[in-house]
Scaffold this active site. Structure first.
Site, short mmCIF file in Angstrom:
data_model
loop_
_atom_site.label_atom_id
_atom_site.label_comp_id
_atom_site.label_asym_id
_atom_site.label_seq_id
_atom_site.Cartn_x
_atom_site.Cartn_y
_atom_site.Cartn_z
N LYS A 1 0.83 -1.20 0.00
CA LYS A 1 0.00 0.00 0.00
C LYS A 1 0.87 1.26 0.00
CE LYS A 1 -2.34 3.42 2.13
NZ LYS A 1 -1.81 4.50 2.98
N ASP B 1 -6.47 0.55 0.37
CA ASP B 1 -6.52 0.83 1.80
C ASP B 1 -7.92 0.46 2.30
OD1 ASP B 1 -8.27 2.69 0.93
OD2 ASP B 1 -7.03 4.41 1.39
#
Length: 216
Positions: free
Chosen positions: A126, A145
């Site tokens: 991420k 996310d």
DNA sequence: ATCCCGAGGG
DNA sequence: CCCTCTGGAT
């Protein structure tokens, strides 16, 4: 519901079109001056609002603007500076160790390589995708996310729970040139309308093709 | 699967 | 109180 790949691609096209309409300019909400600062801010953003990260990084970057400086900061001092972002011991340790690695191995520069970034302490897919996409404009993947995971599931683009599996499915149905903006726009929509707890479906422009509307 | 760990909302 | 907020490492 949208188990078929063609169906999910069609749904992805609707979502992307509406995202562009509603959020023509969707930028990263984290404040930063350099790729290094974006990397640090993104590490700090775990389980924490971007608003709070920006409060913390104002002082943090004023004192330690680059990898060389942050690598020489006392970890205790870093702990105090990032305390209110949560997980502060881990985060302080990680931003310190990551700064040391960058300072020693890469002359303080942030490498433009996902595998190398993921190897830094506190950096996962991420964070690496955020840095490559937002700081360097490199579409190395799609940032997944909590917001992107929640919205893509609600909108029927995936039925997976694991972030890596969600990303894999999204990469198949979202055009590569949209990858970077796609996440930023979804995140904005997730905060403004499609909230985790009380989504404002009545104000949502995606409701007309969202399979989640009306579902308990 | 669980731990790290703080602030704000409902 | 419980849940959520731009996760990552074990």
């Amino acid at each position: 519901m949208f188990s078929d790949l063609a169906d999910r691609k069609a749904q992805a096209r609707r979502v992307v079109r509406q995202l562009k309409k509603d959020y023509p300019i969707a930028e990263c909400a984290l404040n930063y001056e350099t790729p290094f600062q974006l990397l640090i801010a993104t590490i700090l953003s775990a389980q924490c609002t971007d608003v709070r990260v920006n409060i913390v990084t104002k002082d943090l970057f004023a004192q330690y603007p680059d990898a060389h400086a942050m690598a020489r900061a006392p970890v205790k001092t870093l702990e105090k500076l990032v305390q209110t972002t949560g997980f502060f011991r881990n985060k302080a340790k990680n931003i310190h160790a990551a700064s040391q690695a960058l300072d020693e191995k890469f002359d303080g520069e942030v490498p433009q390589d996902l595998a190398v970034l993921v190897d830094l302490p506190g950096v996962g897919r991420k964070t690496a995708n955020v840095v490559l996409g937002t700081a360097f404009g490199i579409p190395s993947g799609i940032v997944v996310d909590t917001h992107v995971g929640r919205l893509t599931k609600r909108m029927g683009l995936t039925d997976k729970a694991d972030a890596v599996k969600i990303e894999k499915e999204l990469l198949e149905i979202v055009p590569k040139k949209e990858w970077i903006q796609f996440s930023h726009r979804l995140i904005h929509h997730g905060r403004a309308i499609c909230a985790a707890r009380k989504p404002k479906c009545h104000d949502c422009h995606f409701a007309k093709f969202c399979p989640q509307v009306g579902v308990a």
